[in-house]
Design a protein around this motif. Structure first.
Motif, mmCIF file in Angstrom:
data_model
loop_
_atom_site.group_PDB
_atom_site.id
_atom_site.type_symbol
_atom_site.label_atom_id
_atom_site.label_comp_id
_atom_site.label_asym_id
_atom_site.label_seq_id
_atom_site.Cartn_x
_atom_site.Cartn_y
_atom_site.Cartn_z
ATOM 1 N N TYR A 126 0.829 -1.204 0.000
ATOM 2 C CA TYR A 126 0.000 0.000 0.000
ATOM 3 C C TYR A 126 0.861 1.251 0.000
ATOM 4 C CZ TYR A 126 -3.752 -3.251 1.024
ATOM 5 O OH TYR A 126 -4.642 -4.287 0.945
ATOM 6 N N PRO A 127 0.371 2.327 -0.638
ATOM 7 C CA PRO A 127 -0.923 2.421 -1.295
ATOM 8 C C PRO A 127 -0.927 1.720 -2.659
ATOM 9 C CG PRO A 127 0.278 4.453 -1.619
ATOM 10 C CD PRO A 127 1.121 3.606 -0.698
ATOM 11 N N ILE A 128 -2.088 1.218 -3.050
ATOM 12 C CA ILE A 128 -2.228 0.631 -4.380
ATOM 13 C C ILE A 128 -2.340 1.763 -5.403
ATOM 14 C CG2 ILE A 128 -3.219 -1.602 -3.763
ATOM 15 C CD1 ILE A 128 -5.984 -0.463 -3.987
ATOM 16 N N ASP A 129 -1.823 1.499 -6.609
ATOM 17 C CA ASP A 129 -1.964 2.496 -7.670
ATOM 18 C C ASP A 129 -2.290 1.802 -8.986
ATOM 19 O OD1 ASP A 129 0.401 1.725 -9.112
ATOM 20 O OD2 ASP A 129 1.624 2.919 -7.747
ATOM 21 N N GLU A 130 -2.454 2.583 -10.031
ATOM 22 C CA GLU A 130 -2.966 2.083 -11.306
ATOM 23 C C GLU A 130 -2.044 1.063 -11.975
ATOM 24 O OE1 GLU A 130 -4.660 6.222 -10.637
ATOM 25 O OE2 GLU A 130 -2.711 5.259 -10.391
ATOM 26 N N THR A 131 -0.773 1.043 -11.595
ATOM 27 C CA THR A 131 0.172 0.123 -12.242
ATOM 28 C C THR A 131 0.108 -1.286 -11.667
ATOM 29 O OG1 THR A 131 1.996 0.566 -10.697
ATOM 30 C CG2 THR A 131 1.758 2.070 -12.580
ATOM 31 N N MET A 132 -0.676 -1.501 -10.596
ATOM 32 C CA MET A 132 -0.619 -2.754 -9.838
ATOM 33 C C MET A 132 -1.801 -3.693 -10.101
ATOM 34 S SD MET A 132 0.541 -0.724 -6.399
ATOM 35 C CE MET A 132 0.676 -2.095 -5.255
ATOM 36 N N ILE A 133 -2.674 -3.328 -11.034
ATOM 37 C CA ILE A 133 -3.926 -4.082 -11.240
ATOM 38 C C ILE A 133 -3.677 -5.563 -11.512
ATOM 39 C CG2 ILE A 133 -5.924 -4.352 -12.764
ATOM 40 C CD1 ILE A 133 -5.814 -1.318 -13.215
ATOM 41 N N ILE A 242 -7.617 5.345 -14.309
ATOM 42 C CA ILE A 242 -7.240 6.323 -13.292
ATOM 43 C C ILE A 242 -8.080 6.090 -12.039
ATOM 44 C CG2 ILE A 242 -8.839 8.044 -14.270
ATOM 45 C CD1 ILE A 242 -6.796 10.212 -13.348
ATOM 46 N N ILE A 243 -7.415 6.067 -10.880
ATOM 47 C CA ILE A 243 -8.121 5.919 -9.599
ATOM 48 C C ILE A 243 -8.773 7.249 -9.238
ATOM 49 C CG2 ILE A 243 -7.786 5.600 -7.108
ATOM 50 C CD1 ILE A 243 -5.535 3.595 -7.809
ATOM 51 N N LEU A 244 -10.059 7.197 -8.901
ATOM 52 C CA LEU A 244 -10.786 8.381 -8.457
ATOM 53 C C LEU A 244 -11.086 8.208 -6.974
ATOM 54 C CD1 LEU A 244 -13.250 8.918 -11.460
ATOM 55 C CD2 LEU A 244 -10.934 9.810 -11.153
ATOM 56 N N ALA A 286 -5.626 3.461 -1.312
ATOM 57 C CA ALA A 286 -5.332 3.714 -2.724
ATOM 58 C C ALA A 286 -4.695 5.098 -2.874
ATOM 59 C CB ALA A 286 -6.611 3.634 -3.552
ATOM 60 N N SER A 287 -3.793 5.203 -3.829
ATOM 61 C CA SER A 287 -3.147 6.486 -4.109
ATOM 62 C C SER A 287 -3.961 7.277 -5.132
ATOM 63 C CB SER A 287 -1.742 6.247 -4.671
ATOM 64 O OG SER A 287 -1.209 7.441 -5.193
ATOM 65 N N ASN A 288 -4.165 8.558 -4.863
ATOM 66 C CA ASN A 288 -4.811 9.405 -5.872
ATOM 67 C C ASN A 288 -3.794 10.377 -6.483
ATOM 68 O OD1 ASN A 288 -4.509 11.410 -3.932
ATOM 69 N ND2 ASN A 288 -6.628 12.137 -4.059
ATOM 70 N N ALA A 289 -2.515 9.975 -6.447
ATOM 71 C CA ALA A 289 -1.450 10.838 -6.972
ATOM 72 C C ALA A 289 -1.646 11.143 -8.457
ATOM 73 C CB ALA A 289 -0.089 10.185 -6.744
ATOM 74 N N LYS A 290 -2.087 10.146 -9.222
ATOM 75 C CA LYS A 290 -2.302 10.374 -10.657
ATOM 76 C C LYS A 290 -3.416 11.393 -10.871
ATOM 77 C CE LYS A 290 -3.102 7.885 -14.997
ATOM 78 N NZ LYS A 290 -3.226 6.550 -15.632
ATOM 79 N N LEU A 291 -4.508 11.241 -10.137
ATOM 80 C CA LEU A 291 -5.607 12.201 -10.234
ATOM 81 C C LEU A 291 -5.125 13.609 -9.874
ATOM 82 C CD1 LEU A 291 -8.630 12.966 -10.499
ATOM 83 C CD2 LEU A 291 -8.888 12.313 -8.092
ATOM 84 N N ARG A 292 -4.366 13.713 -8.794
ATOM 85 C CA ARG A 292 -3.879 15.024 -8.342
ATOM 86 C C ARG A 292 -2.891 15.640 -9.330
ATOM 87 N NH1 ARG A 292 -7.500 17.550 -5.630
ATOM 88 N NH2 ARG A 292 -7.909 16.809 -3.511
ATOM 89 N N SER A 293 -2.202 14.803 -10.106
ATOM 90 C CA SER A 293 -1.300 15.355 -11.119
ATOM 91 C C SER A 293 -2.082 16.089 -12.211
ATOM 92 C CB SER A 293 -0.441 14.245 -11.739
ATOM 93 O OG SER A 293 -1.200 13.423 -12.607
#
Length: 323
Positions: A126-133, A242-244, A286-293
């Protein structure tokens, strides 16, 4: 509707599963942020059976969508998944394949599908992100549903690689809000809590909450999710999902959540935690780093306010709410 008419009238956005929790929230957002070049169509299972290729094709022929938000799915609670994993796999594979293939065949410009955090590997960091599906198998309890949802990501990549299609997907964390499923057996944490508090207040009985209340969750208000969904439809150009979600810092415990719900109902009775019941997974951050970018300044509704709004809706619409 001819191609010429399509271009003249702008986007026709067809939403499958449009009568549920997320669909109703998107409908609200589409009305609040109306654009002259967008026509929205919200479908329910009454409009056609997406398990059928013929009925799916008929819906696309009738509404001539240029864009699709795909929410429709066969969903169920823990017991239903445990005993019918094959049914969840087969049904959702049919629905997804029919929608995506028909979208390709009819020249739909963009499809945004809805996945779920249950698609992530059961054993992960953790945190999970979009690359780990696809890094490992999902939890065994709902592997049929999880793998069917994962397959949408495979299909999106395939349609893009082979045909250049703009098909993508979003992955929300725990969603709640108006038009949720408040069923005490199959409902999720927040709607289940709300129904329990409603009944305890009505009947003058103690409120019993299963577990210790310690597990942490990221909850996203359906209205916030809908605003992000519409942004994805209009602006997000990647094929990768993308994780929301709210940020890691906005995780709340089940106990905190229950206290907010109790306050929103103005419930004055006894609250009991039944610690003989399992807590389940402690966290699924879950990480929302991609969304925040993309959207560094997006403002989520404070959870306390979102819960109050949902409780007010549930009390006002108790007779028609799914339960």
């Amino acid at each position: 509707m001819s191609a010429e008419k399509k271009s003249r009238t702008g986007k026709v956005i067809m939403v499958t599963g449009g009568s549920g929790l997320v669909g109703k929230a998107i409908e609200r957002v589409s009305k609040e942020d109306q654009r002259p070049d967008e026509t929205w169509v919200f479908l329910s299972s009454k409009d056609g059976d997406l398990r059928s290729k013929e009925e799916t094709a008929a819906l696309f022929e009738k509404y001539q969508p240029t864009h699709v938000i795909h929410l429709a799915a066969m969903v169920g609670g823990l017991f239903a998944n445990l005993s019918h994993n094959l049914d969840f796999w087969r049904t959702n594979i049919k629905i997804n394949d029919n929608v995506l293939q028909t979208a390709y065949e009819t020249g739909v410009k963009k499809v945004v599908s809805c996945l779920s955090t249950c698609i992530f590997p059961d054993k992960t960091t953790y945190p999970i992100d979009e690359t780990m599906i696809h890094n490992g198998p999902p939890h065994d309890s709902n592997f049929g549903y999880s793998y069917a949802k994962r397959s949408i990501d495979i299909q999106n990549r395939g349609y893009h690689a082979q045909y250049g299609c703009q098909f993508t997907a979003v992955i929300p964390t725990n969603v709640f809000g108006q038009w949720d499923n408040f069923n005490l057996q199959d409902g999720h944490v927040i709607p289940g809590l709300m129904h329990k508090v409603y009944q305890a207040k009505r009947d003058g009985t103690p409120l019993t909450i299963w577990g210790t209340g310690k597990p942490l969750r990221q909850f996203i208000y359906s209205y916030d999710l809908a605003r992000l969904f519409v942004w994805v439809l209009r602006e997000y150009e990647e094929i990768a999902p993308i994780i929301l979600s709210v940020g890691e810092e906005d995780e709340v415990s089940i106990k905190e959540c229950a206290e907010h719900v109790v306050e929103a109902f103005d419930f004055k009775g006894e609250v009991v935690y039944d610690t003989t019941k399992s807590d389940g997974q402690y966290k699924k951050t879950a990480s929302n780093a991609k969304l925040r970018s993309y959207l560094p300044d997006f403002k989520f509704t404070p959870i306390k306010q979102a819960l109050k709004e949902t409780v007010a809706w549930f009390e006002a619409n108790y007779d028609i709410a799914r339960k």
